[in-house]
Design an enzyme around this catalytic site. Structure first.
Site, PDB file in Angstrom:
ATOM      1  N   GLY A 296      11.662  -0.377  -2.273  1.00 21.30           N
ATOM      2  CA  GLY A 296      12.592   0.748  -2.212  1.00 21.30           C
ATOM      3  C   GLY A 296      13.965   0.445  -2.769  1.00 21.30           C
ATOM      4  O   GLY A 296      14.937   1.103  -2.426  1.00 21.30           O
ATOM      5  N   ALA A 297      14.060  -0.563  -3.635  1.00 21.32           N
ATOM      6  CA  ALA A 297      15.368  -1.029  -4.098  1.00 21.32           C
ATOM      7  C   ALA A 297      15.656  -0.633  -5.540  1.00 21.32           C
ATOM      8  O   ALA A 297      16.635  -1.078  -6.124  1.00 21.32           O
ATOM      9  CB  ALA A 297      15.454  -2.546  -3.941  1.00 21.32           C
ATOM     10  N   GLY A 298      14.789   0.183  -6.132  1.00 19.07           N
ATOM     11  CA  GLY A 298      15.040   0.654  -7.489  1.00 19.07           C
ATOM     12  C   GLY A 298      14.419  -0.210  -8.571  1.00 19.07           C
ATOM     13  O   GLY A 298      14.619   0.019  -9.756  1.00 19.07           O
ATOM     14  N   LEU A 299      13.642  -1.222  -8.152  1.00 19.98           N
ATOM     15  CA  LEU A 299      12.983  -2.075  -9.151  1.00 19.98           C
ATOM     16  C   LEU A 299      11.511  -1.670  -9.340  1.00 19.98           C
ATOM     17  O   LEU A 299      10.725  -2.421  -9.911  1.00 19.98           O
ATOM     18  CB  LEU A 299      13.079  -3.555  -8.757  1.00 19.98           C
ATOM     19  N   GLY A 300      11.151  -0.498  -8.833  1.00 13.41           N
ATOM     20  CA  GLY A 300       9.808   0.020  -9.129  1.00 13.41           C
ATOM     21  C   GLY A 300       8.682  -0.683  -8.398  1.00 13.41           C
ATOM     22  O   GLY A 300       7.586  -0.852  -8.948  1.00 13.41           O
ATOM     23  N   SER A 301       8.913  -1.056  -7.142  1.00 11.13           N
ATOM     24  CA  SER A 301       7.834  -1.714  -6.389  1.00 11.13           C
ATOM     25  C   SER A 301       6.656  -0.772  -6.207  1.00 11.13           C
ATOM     26  O   SER A 301       5.500  -1.187  -6.270  1.00 11.13           O
ATOM     27  CB  SER A 301       8.333  -2.195  -5.016  1.00 11.13           C
ATOM     28  N   SER A 302       6.956   0.518  -5.991  1.00 10.05           N
ATOM     29  CA  SER A 302       5.859   1.465  -5.749  1.00 10.05           C
ATOM     30  C   SER A 302       4.966   1.568  -6.989  1.00 10.05           C
ATOM     31  O   SER A 302       3.736   1.514  -6.882  1.00 10.05           O
ATOM     32  CB  SER A 302       6.398   2.839  -5.360  1.00 10.05           C
ATOM     33  N   ALA A 303       5.577   1.693  -8.156  1.00 12.09           N
ATOM     34  CA  ALA A 303       4.790   1.817  -9.385  1.00 12.09           C
ATOM     35  C   ALA A 303       3.948   0.560  -9.621  1.00 12.09           C
ATOM     36  O   ALA A 303       2.772   0.642  -9.985  1.00 12.09           O
ATOM     37  CB  ALA A 303       5.705   2.064 -10.576  1.00 12.09           C
TER      38      ALA A 303
ATOM     39  N   ASP B  69       8.350   4.883 -14.508  1.00  9.12           N
ATOM     40  CA  ASP B  69       8.075   3.625 -13.804  1.00  9.12           C
ATOM     41  C   ASP B  69       6.640   3.153 -14.033  1.00  9.12           C
ATOM     42  O   ASP B  69       6.387   1.973 -14.290  1.00  9.12           O
ATOM     43  CB  ASP B  69       8.263   3.802 -12.290  1.00  9.12           C
TER      44      ASP B  69
HETATM   45  N1  ADP Z   1       4.454  -5.087  -1.251  1.00 11.20           N
HETATM   46  C1  ADP Z   1       4.106  -3.842  -0.908  1.00 11.20           C
HETATM   47  N2  ADP Z   1       3.071  -3.620  -0.083  1.00 11.20           N
HETATM   48  C2  ADP Z   1       2.722  -2.352   0.235  1.00 11.20           C
HETATM   49  N3  ADP Z   1       3.377  -1.248  -0.177  1.00 11.20           N
HETATM   50  C3  ADP Z   1       4.414  -1.413  -0.987  1.00 11.20           C
HETATM   51  C4  ADP Z   1       4.830  -2.709  -1.409  1.00 11.20           C
HETATM   52  N4  ADP Z   1       5.885  -2.580  -2.220  1.00 11.20           N
HETATM   53  C5  ADP Z   1       6.133  -1.250  -2.302  1.00 11.20           C
HETATM   54  N5  ADP Z   1       5.253  -0.528  -1.586  1.00 11.20           N
HETATM   55  C6  ADP Z   1       5.268   0.920  -1.391  1.00 11.20           C
HETATM   56  O1  ADP Z   1       6.307   1.480  -2.181  1.00 11.20           O
HETATM   57  C7  ADP Z   1       7.325   2.088  -1.377  1.00 11.20           C
HETATM   58  C8  ADP Z   1       8.690   1.898  -2.016  1.00 11.20           C
HETATM   59  O2  ADP Z   1       8.742   2.690  -3.188  1.00 11.20           O
HETATM   60  P1  ADP Z   1      10.020   3.482  -3.674  1.00 11.20           P
HETATM   61  O3  ADP Z   1      10.682   4.147  -2.502  1.00 11.20           O
HETATM   62  O4  ADP Z   1       9.626   4.320  -4.830  1.00 11.20           O
HETATM   63  O5  ADP Z   1      10.999   2.339  -4.151  1.00 11.20           O
HETATM   64  P2  ADP Z   1      10.900   1.355  -5.420  1.00 11.20           P
HETATM   65  O6  ADP Z   1       9.791   1.847  -6.254  1.00 11.20           O
HETATM   66  O7  ADP Z   1      12.228   1.518  -6.076  1.00 11.20           O
HETATM   67  O8  ADP Z   1      10.720  -0.009  -4.900  1.00 11.20           O
HETATM   68  C9  ADP Z   1       7.163   1.385  -0.026  1.00 11.20           C
HETATM   69  O9  ADP Z   1       7.649   2.201   1.034  1.00 11.20           O
HETATM   70  C10 ADP Z   1       5.640   1.216   0.056  1.00 11.20           C
HETATM   71  O10 ADP Z   1       5.010   2.410   0.436  1.00 11.20           O
HETATM   72  C1  PMV Z   2      14.687   8.475  -9.647  1.00 12.42           C
HETATM   73  C2  PMV Z   2      13.515   8.173 -10.567  1.00 12.42           C
HETATM   74  O1  PMV Z   2      13.872   8.582 -11.898  1.00 12.42           O
HETATM   75  C3  PMV Z   2      13.234   6.664 -10.623  1.00 12.42           C
HETATM   76  C4  PMV Z   2      12.864   6.057  -9.296  1.00 12.42           C
HETATM   77  O2  PMV Z   2      12.714   4.648  -9.433  1.00 12.42           O
HETATM   78  P1  PMV Z   2      12.472   3.723  -8.148  1.00 12.42           P
HETATM   79  O3  PMV Z   2      11.244   4.236  -7.453  1.00 12.42           O
HETATM   80  O4  PMV Z   2      13.691   3.865  -7.278  1.00 12.42           O
HETATM   81  O5  PMV Z   2      12.284   2.345  -8.687  1.00 12.42           O
HETATM   82  C5  PMV Z   2      12.321   8.971 -10.108  1.00 12.42           C
HETATM   83  C6  PMV Z   2      11.180   9.025 -11.113  1.00 12.42           C
HETATM   84  O6  PMV Z   2      11.414   8.874 -12.320  1.00 12.42           O
HETATM   85  O7  PMV Z   2      10.040   9.255 -10.680  1.00 12.42           O
HETATM   86 MG    MG Z   3       9.308   3.861  -6.787  1.00 17.53          MG
END
Ligand code: ADP
Ligand code: PMV
Ligand code: MG
Length: 338
Positions: A114-121, A164
């Site tokens: 959730g820090a903007g480095l695209g962990s979810s993607a 992402d």
């Molecule tokens: N290591 C992990 N294990 C399981 N789920 C993860 C992991 N890393 C990220 N996720 C999923 O991605 C979400 C964070 O995504 P998001 O809010 O879009 O932030 P970002 O993509 O910037 O890191 C977490 O709440 C979780 O659901």
């Molecule tokens: C805010 C946005 O442009 C990027 C979000 O990136 P992240 O999940 O915070 O790493 C949303 C999107 O493009 O889906």
């Molecule tokens: Mg994300």
């Protein structure tokens, strides 16, 4: 057992505005999420995700959403945390035409959540790749990226761009505008990341910008201005030689656009005190430019600096928990164990 890993990313320019059809340029970085998928005899999905909370937790649940996991954590929290892994499994089942496929899934990641480095993607891309390969139905990269986008779109309530997920799939720097996604040649840029130890809620932040944009013309104009600066940045990159180190004039021009981009994101209400403090610390240390990256609200900034000054300055900045150099990940998602 199939293991795939996919990189996180920083946004050189264009987050948020990309959700409304403006172009964006993210670049993959060498921080990866690793997903292991092992098919099961039954239709259950068991997920081990050590990084999801301080102590991590393990859950097991049957296919579909009616049967929620039996864990000692409130259901909404589990659902929020599990959303992306769930959505990845659903996409893999659909792609492999195996609606009842069960898996043991393990997620390990060195991308802060959730820090903007695209962990979810990264989790979604590596998850779909591992699960479809484990079923003997590997996807080509374009389809993988598209399915990963659909997974993010679903979890983020219809508010996501392809940026992402396409970047994590392909690696390197990419350009995304609507459904037009292409890798671009870019020189190896000297990215430095500052992390405040916190997180922002992507869905909420995107929804905030959406409301602001609907309510105020200046916000809609701000989104368009971000698009304009991205187009300027793209031209600079297109003129640069991707094979040699970027020259100082190019870094100065890109940095100026990053500073501009941060200001516009702040106007849209997605910066935070800690992010502003890190951005200013980077600029004071002599970085060519600095901006928040990703959804904002908390999390990371990215700066351009080929020297060690920014990384060092950030490490002494109040509110910055970690600073590090982020190498460009030229390779996107890859198979660790077929
Ligand atoms: N290591 C992990 N294990 C399981 N789920 C993860 C992991 N890393 C990220 N996720 C999923 O991605 C979400 C964070 O995504 P998001 O809010 O879009 O932030 P970002 O993509 O910037 O890191 C977490 O709440 C979780 O659901
Ligand atoms: C805010 C946005 O442009 C990027 C979000 O990136 P992240 O999940 O915070 O790493 C949303 C999107 O493009 O889906
Ligand atoms: Mg994300």
């Amino acid at each position: 057992m199939t293991v795939c890993e996919a990189p996180g990313k920083v946004y050189l320019f264009g987050e948020h505005a990309v959700v409304y059809g403006e172009p964006a340029v993210p670049a993959a970085i060498e921080r990866r999420a690793t997903v292991t998928a092992e098919p099961r005899e039954d239709d259950h999905v068991r997920v081990e995700a050590e990084d999801l909370s301080l102590n991590g937790f393990t859950v097991e649940y049957a296919g579909g959403t009616s049967d929620r996991p039996d864990v000692d954590v409130p259901t909404p929290l589990v659902e929020a945390a599990m959303g992306y892994v769930d959505a990845a499994v659903e996409q893999a089942r659909e792609a492999a035409d195996a609606p009842d496929a069960g898996f043991d899934i393990t997620v390990e990641s060195d991308i802060p959540l959730g820090a903007g480095l695209g962990s979810s993607a990264a989790v979604v891309v590596a998850g779909i790749d591992a699960a479809t390969r484990a079923l003997g139905e590997p996807l080509d990269r374009r389809e993988l990226a598209e399915r990963a986008y659909r997974a993010e779109f679903e979890v983020q309530d219809g508010q996501a761009s392809r940026a992402d997920t396409f970047c994590s799939t392909m690696g390197g720097a990419v350009r995304v505008e609507g459904d037009d996604c292409e890798p671009i040649d870019a020189p190896n840029l000297p990215f430095v990341v500052g992390f405040d130890g916190g997180a922002g809620d992507t869905g909420e932040l995107v929804a905030g910008v959406r409301e602001l944009r609907a309510e105020h013309e200046f916000a809609a104009d701000t989104v368009e201005s971000i698009g304009d600066l991205v187009r300027t940045g793209e031209e600079l990159l297109a003129d640069a030689d991707p094979e040699s180190d970027p020259d100082p004039a190019l870094l100065a021009e890109l940095g100026e656009l990053m500073d501009f981009n941060h200001g516009l994101l702040a106007a849209l209400g997605v910066s935070a005190r800690s992010l502003d403090a890190m951005v200013w610390a980077a600029r004071d240390a002599g970085a060519h430019g600095a901006k928040l990256t990703g959804a904002g609200g908390g999390g990371c900034i990215v700066a351009l600096d080929e020297s060690d000054a920014t990384e060092t300055a950030l490490s002494f900045t109040q509110g910055c928990e970690e600073s590090f150099r982020a190498e460009l990940a030229t390779e996107g998602v890859r198979v660790v164990e077929p």
